[in-house]
Design an enzyme around this catalytic site. Structure first.
Site, PDB file in Angstrom:
ATOM      1  N   ASP A   6      22.703  49.360 -35.675  1.00 37.52           N
ATOM      2  CA  ASP A   6      23.425  50.417 -34.971  1.00 37.52           C
ATOM      3  C   ASP A   6      24.405  51.047 -35.954  1.00 37.52           C
ATOM      4  O   ASP A   6      25.325  50.372 -36.439  1.00 37.52           O
ATOM      5  CB  ASP A   6      24.163  49.831 -33.765  1.00 37.52           C
ATOM      6  CG  ASP A   6      25.027  50.856 -33.053  1.00 37.52           C
ATOM      7  OD1 ASP A   6      24.632  52.041 -33.033  1.00 37.52           O
ATOM      8  OD2 ASP A   6      26.082  50.474 -32.514  1.00 37.52           O
ATOM      9  N   GLY A   8      27.299  53.391 -36.385  1.00 37.32           N
ATOM     10  CA  GLY A   8      28.347  54.089 -35.662  1.00 37.32           C
ATOM     11  C   GLY A   8      29.272  54.829 -36.613  1.00 37.32           C
ATOM     12  O   GLY A   8      29.152  54.729 -37.833  1.00 37.32           O
ATOM     13  N   SER A 102      21.827  58.172 -29.802  1.00 35.15           N
ATOM     14  CA  SER A 102      20.867  57.069 -29.765  1.00 35.15           C
ATOM     15  C   SER A 102      21.497  55.782 -29.252  1.00 35.15           C
ATOM     16  O   SER A 102      20.841  54.975 -28.595  1.00 35.15           O
ATOM     17  CB  SER A 102      20.299  56.818 -31.161  1.00 35.15           C
ATOM     18  OG  SER A 102      19.540  57.906 -31.597  1.00 35.15           O
ATOM     19  N   ASP A 103      22.779  55.577 -29.575  1.00 37.21           N
ATOM     20  CA  ASP A 103      23.455  54.362 -29.109  1.00 37.21           C
ATOM     21  C   ASP A 103      23.536  54.326 -27.592  1.00 37.21           C
ATOM     22  O   ASP A 103      23.365  53.262 -26.972  1.00 37.21           O
ATOM     23  CB  ASP A 103      24.849  54.251 -29.722  1.00 37.21           C
ATOM     24  CG  ASP A 103      25.717  55.484 -29.489  1.00 37.21           C
ATOM     25  OD1 ASP A 103      25.176  56.575 -29.201  1.00 37.21           O
ATOM     26  OD2 ASP A 103      26.954  55.353 -29.620  1.00 37.21           O
TER      27      ASP A 103
END
Length: 246
Positions: A6, A8, A102-103
Site C-alpha cells: 500500500d 500512501g 485504490s486504498d
C-alpha cells in the site's frame, strides 16, 4: 510467493505473502525517501526469493512508478496496480474508478461480505469515510487528515508548540497545549459522529462501523456509534484480490 503493498502519501507498507496467502514479512518505507539507494538498502530481503508478482494500491503515482521499475530491474518482479485489474467479482463500484483511491477500494474489498453494510473511516493523510452496501461501493466523504491539520496549524501559528494528540476529558483548555488537544479531539469526534449520522439519514440504512489508520484508537468511544478497529485493512483487501488474479 507474492508481494502486496500500500503506497500512501506518508508511508509504504509492503508484505511478503506465501502460497497459502499468509503474510510472512512486513517492511515499512517512507514515501518521500524513495530512491534506488533507499530501496536497495531496505528491500534486501527479496534477494533469492521467488516472487510471482507484486500487487499494489497506490495514491502516489511517482512512488509506484519508481517501485515498479526497481522491482523489475533489480529482481525481475512484475508489478500491477489494483485499479488495473478486474475485481468486479469482489466489489461493484457506483462511482467512476478513476475518482476513488485504490486504498479505499481495497478497504471496501476487505470488509465486503454481500450481507452487511459498512462505513469505513480511515485516519490517514486525509480522514476518509467510505460507504459499502451489500456488495457495492457507493462512494464516500473526504475530510482533512488529523495529523496533517495539526502540522499545518503548528507551521502557520507561531505560538502553537509541537503537540502530541491524545484523548482529553475536559473541553475547555487551561493552556495552549490542552486547548489545541481539545479542539482536535472533540472537534474530530463531533465531525466523525455527524458525518456517520448524515450517511445513515441519506441512505436510510444501518451500518457496521470500521475504523483503520494511525489515530483510529483515539476515537473508539464515539457516543452514538461503536466502531471495530482493524489495523491493515487495505492490505487485507489486496490479499483478497491476489487470490483471484494469481
Amino acid at each position: 510467493m507474492y508481494l502486496i503493498g500500500d503506497i500512501g502519501n506518508t508511508e509504504i507498507k509492503i508484505f511478503l505473502v506465501n502460497d497459502r496467502y499468509i503474510k510472512t514479512k512486513k517492511i515499512l518505507l517512507k514515501t518521500n525517501y524513495i530512491s534506488k539507494i533507499y530501496m536497495n538498502k531496505n528491500l534486501k530481503f527479496l534477494k533469492n526469493k521467488k516472487i510471482k508478482f507484486a500487487l499494489f494500491s497506490s495514491v502516489v503515482p511517482y512512488a509506484y512508478k519508481k517501485l515498479k521499475n526497481f522491482f523489475k530491474e533489480k529482481y525481475n518482479i512484475s508489478c500491477t496496480e489494483l485499479k488495473n485489474n478486474n475485481f468486479s467479482k469482489l466489489v461493484k463500484l457506483k462511482v467512476n474508478r478513476s475518482q476513488v483511491g485504490s486504498d479505499r477500494i481495497a478497504n471496501a474489498i476487505s470488509v465486503i461480505d454481500n450481507r452487511n453494510n459498512y462505513i469505513i473511516v480511515d485516519f490517514g493523510t486525509a480522514t476518509t469515510f467510505d460507504v459499502i452496501i451489500k456488495n457495492t461501493y457507493y462512494g464516500g466523504v473526504i475530510a482533512p487528515g488529523i495529523s496533517l491539520s495539526l502540522s499545518t496549524l503548528i507551521k502557520k501559528a507561531s505560538l502553537i508548540p509541537l503537540i502530541n494528540l491524545s484523548k482529553i476529558s475536559k473541553v475547555v483548555g487551561t493552556n495552549t497545549n490542552h486547548a489545541v488537544k481539545s479542539g482536535f479531539y472533540w472537534g474530530y469526534l463531533g465531525l466523525i459522529d455527524n458525518i456517520i449520522l448524515m450517511i445513515k439519514k441519506q441512505t436510510k440504512k444501518s451500518f457496521i462501523l470500521i475504523f483503520t489508520g494511525g489515530l483510529s484508537y483515539m476515537f473508539n468511544n464515539l457516543k452514538k456509534n461503536k466502531p471495530i478497529i482493524k489495523k491493515d485493512l487495505t492490505i487485507d483487501g489486496l490479499l483478497k484480490v491476489t487470490k483471484i488474479i494469481k
